[in-house]
Write a protein that holds these residues in place. Structure first.
Motif, PDB file in Angstrom:
ATOM      1  N   ASP A  19     -32.669 -16.535 -50.238  1.00 37.50           N
ATOM      2  CA  ASP A  19     -32.578 -15.708 -52.006  1.00 37.50           C
ATOM      3  C   ASP A  19     -32.223 -14.661 -51.643  1.00 37.50           C
ATOM      4  N   GLU A  20     -32.540 -13.614 -50.604  1.00 37.18           N
ATOM      5  CA  GLU A  20     -31.672 -12.688 -50.152  1.00 37.18           C
ATOM      6  C   GLU A  20     -30.463 -12.815 -50.549  1.00 37.18           C
ATOM      7  N   ILE A  21     -29.646 -13.652 -49.958  1.00 43.08           N
ATOM      8  CA  ILE A  21     -28.328 -13.994 -50.287  1.00 43.08           C
ATOM      9  C   ILE A  21     -27.754 -14.461 -51.374  1.00 43.08           C
ATOM     10  N   LEU A  22     -28.699 -15.534 -52.055  1.00 41.01           N
ATOM     11  CA  LEU A  22     -27.697 -15.976 -52.951  1.00 41.01           C
ATOM     12  C   LEU A  22     -28.310 -15.122 -54.579  1.00 41.01           C
ATOM     13  N   LEU A  23     -29.419 -14.990 -54.392  1.00 44.49           N
ATOM     14  CA  LEU A  23     -30.182 -13.819 -55.883  1.00 44.49           C
ATOM     15  C   LEU A  23     -29.889 -12.451 -55.253  1.00 44.49           C
ATOM     16  N   LYS A  24     -29.096 -11.936 -54.450  1.00 46.55           N
ATOM     17  CA  LYS A  24     -28.643 -10.298 -54.425  1.00 46.55           C
ATOM     18  C   LYS A  24     -28.030  -9.738 -55.718  1.00 46.55           C
ATOM     19  N   PRO A  25     -29.074  -8.890 -56.002  1.00 50.20           N
ATOM     20  CA  PRO A  25     -28.051  -8.231 -56.993  1.00 50.20           C
ATOM     21  C   PRO A  25     -27.094  -7.571 -57.114  1.00 50.20           C
ATOM     22  N   GLY A  26     -27.079  -6.735 -56.069  1.00 49.05           N
ATOM     23  CA  GLY A  26     -25.427  -5.763 -55.615  1.00 49.05           C
ATOM     24  C   GLY A  26     -24.781  -6.959 -55.137  1.00 49.05           C
ATOM     25  N   PRO A  27     -23.241  -5.730 -54.250  1.00 49.32           N
ATOM     26  CA  PRO A  27     -22.142  -6.884 -53.666  1.00 49.32           C
ATOM     27  C   PRO A  27     -22.546  -6.923 -52.295  1.00 49.32           C
ATOM     28  N   LEU A  28     -22.289  -8.096 -51.442  1.00 49.42           N
ATOM     29  CA  LEU A  28     -22.277  -8.580 -50.226  1.00 49.42           C
ATOM     30  C   LEU A  28     -21.526  -7.705 -49.098  1.00 49.42           C
ATOM     31  N   THR A  29     -22.654  -7.695 -48.453  1.00 47.07           N
ATOM     32  CA  THR A  29     -21.446  -7.055 -46.790  1.00 47.07           C
ATOM     33  C   THR A  29     -21.031  -8.591 -46.380  1.00 47.07           C
ATOM     34  N   ASP A  30     -19.936  -8.237 -45.447  1.00 48.22           N
ATOM     35  CA  ASP A  30     -19.274  -8.502 -44.782  1.00 48.22           C
ATOM     36  C   ASP A  30     -20.032 -10.007 -44.510  1.00 48.22           C
ATOM     37  N   ALA A  31     -21.068  -9.883 -43.704  1.00 46.75           N
ATOM     38  CA  ALA A  31     -21.813 -11.217 -43.153  1.00 46.75           C
ATOM     39  C   ALA A  31     -22.431 -12.115 -43.806  1.00 46.75           C
ATOM     40  N   GLU A  32     -23.218 -11.422 -45.079  1.00 49.92           N
ATOM     41  CA  GLU A  32     -23.226 -12.220 -45.486  1.00 49.92           C
ATOM     42  C   GLU A  32     -22.819 -12.625 -46.867  1.00 49.92           C
ATOM     43  N   ARG A  33     -21.232 -12.910 -46.865  1.00 46.74           N
ATOM     44  CA  ARG A  33     -20.098 -12.897 -47.646  1.00 46.74           C
ATOM     45  C   ARG A  33     -19.938 -14.152 -46.796  1.00 46.74           C
ATOM     46  N   GLU A  34     -19.555 -14.065 -45.405  1.00 43.03           N
ATOM     47  CA  GLU A  34     -19.741 -14.767 -44.786  1.00 43.03           C
ATOM     48  C   GLU A  34     -20.597 -16.188 -44.454  1.00 43.03           C
ATOM     49  N   GLU A  35     -21.710 -15.865 -44.750  1.00 44.59           N
ATOM     50  CA  GLU A  35     -23.136 -16.519 -44.873  1.00 44.59           C
ATOM     51  C   GLU A  35     -22.759 -17.562 -46.038  1.00 44.59           C
ATOM     52  N   MET A  36     -22.641 -17.535 -47.052  1.00 40.28           N
ATOM     53  CA  MET A  36     -22.465 -17.632 -48.601  1.00 40.28           C
ATOM     54  C   MET A  36     -21.089 -18.171 -48.652  1.00 40.28           C
ATOM     55  N   LYS A  37     -20.288 -18.553 -47.580  1.00 41.14           N
ATOM     56  CA  LYS A  37     -18.931 -19.533 -47.194  1.00 41.14           C
ATOM     57  C   LYS A  37     -19.442 -20.658 -46.672  1.00 41.14           C
ATOM     58  N   GLN A  38     -20.257 -19.996 -46.308  1.00 45.52           N
ATOM     59  CA  GLN A  38     -21.095 -21.887 -45.689  1.00 45.52           C
ATOM     60  C   GLN A  38     -21.263 -22.646 -46.161  1.00 45.52           C
ATOM     61  N   HIS A  39     -22.044 -22.313 -47.774  1.00 44.48           N
ATOM     62  CA  HIS A  39     -22.275 -23.455 -48.840  1.00 44.48           C
ATOM     63  C   HIS A  39     -21.145 -24.713 -48.404  1.00 44.48           C
ATOM     64  N   ALA A  40     -19.468 -24.674 -48.504  1.00 41.96           N
ATOM     65  CA  ALA A  40     -18.810 -25.500 -48.843  1.00 41.96           C
ATOM     66  C   ALA A  40     -18.568 -26.105 -47.460  1.00 41.96           C
ATOM     67  N   LEU A  41     -19.525 -26.093 -46.704  1.00 39.09           N
ATOM     68  CA  LEU A  41     -18.996 -27.431 -45.825  1.00 39.09           C
ATOM     69  C   LEU A  41     -20.500 -27.480 -45.404  1.00 39.09           C
ATOM     70  N   ARG A  42     -21.500 -26.954 -46.309  1.00 36.08           N
ATOM     71  CA  ARG A  42     -23.073 -27.323 -45.794  1.00 36.08           C
ATOM     72  C   ARG A  42     -22.711 -28.830 -46.872  1.00 36.08           C
ATOM     73  N   GLY A  43     -22.596 -28.569 -47.913  1.00 35.43           N
ATOM     74  CA  GLY A  43     -22.291 -29.350 -49.116  1.00 35.43           C
ATOM     75  C   GLY A  43     -21.892 -30.618 -48.643  1.00 35.43           C
ATOM     76  N   TYR A  44     -20.754 -30.513 -47.901  1.00 33.91           N
ATOM     77  CA  TYR A  44     -19.451 -31.463 -47.365  1.00 33.91           C
ATOM     78  C   TYR A  44     -20.165 -32.176 -46.095  1.00 33.91           C
ATOM     79  N   ARG A  45     -20.958 -31.661 -45.569  1.00 34.02           N
ATOM     80  CA  ARG A  45     -21.838 -32.257 -44.473  1.00 34.02           C
ATOM     81  C   ARG A  45     -23.149 -33.093 -44.880  1.00 34.02           C
ATOM     82  N   MET A  46     -23.570 -32.533 -46.096  1.00 34.67           N
ATOM     83  CA  MET A  46     -25.007 -33.284 -46.731  1.00 34.67           C
ATOM     84  C   MET A  46     -24.233 -34.221 -47.322  1.00 34.67           C
ATOM     85  N   LEU A  47     -23.229 -34.724 -48.487  1.00 34.53           N
ATOM     86  CA  LEU A  47     -22.484 -35.318 -48.400  1.00 34.53           C
ATOM     87  C   LEU A  47     -21.686 -36.549 -48.045  1.00 34.53           C
ATOM     88  N   HIS A  48     -20.950 -36.166 -47.308  1.00 34.44           N
ATOM     89  CA  HIS A  48     -19.442 -37.147 -46.596  1.00 34.44           C
ATOM     90  C   HIS A  48     -19.853 -38.631 -45.822  1.00 34.44           C
TER      91      HIS A  48
END
Length: 357
Positions: free
Chosen positions: A221-250
């Motif tokens: 939640d602290e990344i998904l709902l963060k009110p300000g800009p994401l750090t580089d590390a947080e941005r990379e973590e956010m990008k993982q949702h594409a792979l995680r969604g694929y792995r959940m469904l494929h």
């Protein structure tokens, strides 16, 4: 004739139609007392008019002067209702020539004159049993097809129920997700139809698109709902949702969930190859991902977020057009613009924010 056919269907008594240029006394007498109802047709025109509407169980055609049995057989075979009806041709001749002509015309059997009553009855009984077996097979096939259709409908309904449940899961993380997913699905349909896809394919992409961000369930939640800009590390973590969604469904056997996994994995790819997670370029990106990329970015732009205000819809459209060929598939953007009135109506019906106008 209709009542006669209904009665025959109830009693199992076969209807044998005899076609001849004049009343075929010999054939009629041969069939007298046989377990069938005889219908005599004395012209080709009458046969072609009556049989397709009310097909007999067996057709007997007497080849003689004034009636070409082989030509009539070819004509009867052009009607779907008579494509498999047993046809017996009765003809004079030495046999080989007539049998070849009968086979080429599509007849089931050929009987040479003079007619032997017992032989005729044996052959007709065989043809009647063949017709009955085919009818029974057709009924069983129809029943089986109905069962298959019901099973497919049930599976489809279950797939859609799974999708709705997953949408609810997304809404638990973000109470605005439901409206976002609805608008993205509506835009995806518009783009798909603008590209000329079938209604079925467009609807499947739209429904599957509602799971494009399902991988965000695994983002803190602290990344998904963060009110300000994401750090580089947080941005990379956010990008993982594409792979995680694929792995959940494929690995689901469901076509719809496989399509959803494709969209989850590829909707952040860019036409110029600078997207993620795989850096796919151009048509390497599945069409479903290219379609949802346009729909998702458009809705993100017109939606207010804790870190940005909503854009007016015209400004969001201009951004998509400016990014055609770099971020987006130009054909998908063109399809989006071609359905602009539908897009505006969708946003007005399900507004992203009071400023989206």
């Amino acid at each position: 004739m209709g009542m006669l056919k209904a009665t025959l269907a109830e009693t199992g008594n076969a209807l044998v139609a005899v076609v001849a240029a004049k009343t075929p006394i010999q054939l009629v007498l041969a069939l007298r007392g046989f377990d069938c109802t005889t219908q005599v047709i004395e012209s080709v025109r009458a046969a072609l008019a009556e049989f397709p509407a009310q097909p007999p169980d067996v057709v007997v055609i007497e080849h003689e002067t004034g009636l070409d049995a082989f030509a009539l057989t070819r004509s009867l075979r052009t009607f779907p209702e008579l494509a498999r009806t047993p046809i017996l041709i009765v003809a004079a001749g030495e046999g080989r020539t007539e049998r070849r002509a009968a086979l080429q015309a599509g007849a089931t059997d050929l009987m040479l004159k003079p007619v032997d009553t017992l032989d005729l009855q044996i052959r007709l009984r065989t043809l009647i049993e063949l017709a009955a077996a085919r009818r029974d097979g057709d009924r069983k096939n129809a029943a089986m097809n109905q069962q298959i259709e019901r099973a497919v409908a049930e599976v489809s309904a279950r797939e859609r129920e799974i999708v709705r449940r997953l949408m609810l899961a997304a809404e638990f993380r973000d109470d605005q997700a439901g409206d976002h997913l609805t608008r993205v699905a509506g835009c995806a349909i518009a783009v798909a139809e603008g590209l000329g896809l079938s209604e079925t394919d467009a609807n499947d992409i739209a429904l599957a698109s509602t799971m494009h961000d399902i991988g965000k369930i695994g983002i803190a939640d602290e990344i998904l709902l963060k009110p300000g800009p994401l750090t580089d590390a947080e941005r990379e973590e956010m990008k993982q949702h594409a792979l995680r969604g694929y792995r959940m469904l494929h690995d689901s056997p469901s076509h719809l969930l496989q399509l959803a996994s494709e969209i989850a994995l590829t909707h952040h790819e860019r036409w110029d190859g600078n997207g993620y997670p795989q850096g796919l370029k151009g048509e390497e990106i599945p069409l479903s991902g290219r379609i949802v990329a346009v729909a998702d970015v458009f809705d993100a732009l017109i939606s207010a977020r804790v870190y940005k205000p909503a854009w007016p819809v015209e400004q969001a459209r201009a951004h998509l057009e400016a990014q055609a060929g770099t971020h987006f598939d130009p054909a998908c953007v063109a399809a989006f613009v071609s359905r602009w009135e539908d897009i505006v109506a969708l946003v007005q019906d399900r507004p992203a924010t009071s400023h989206a106008a």
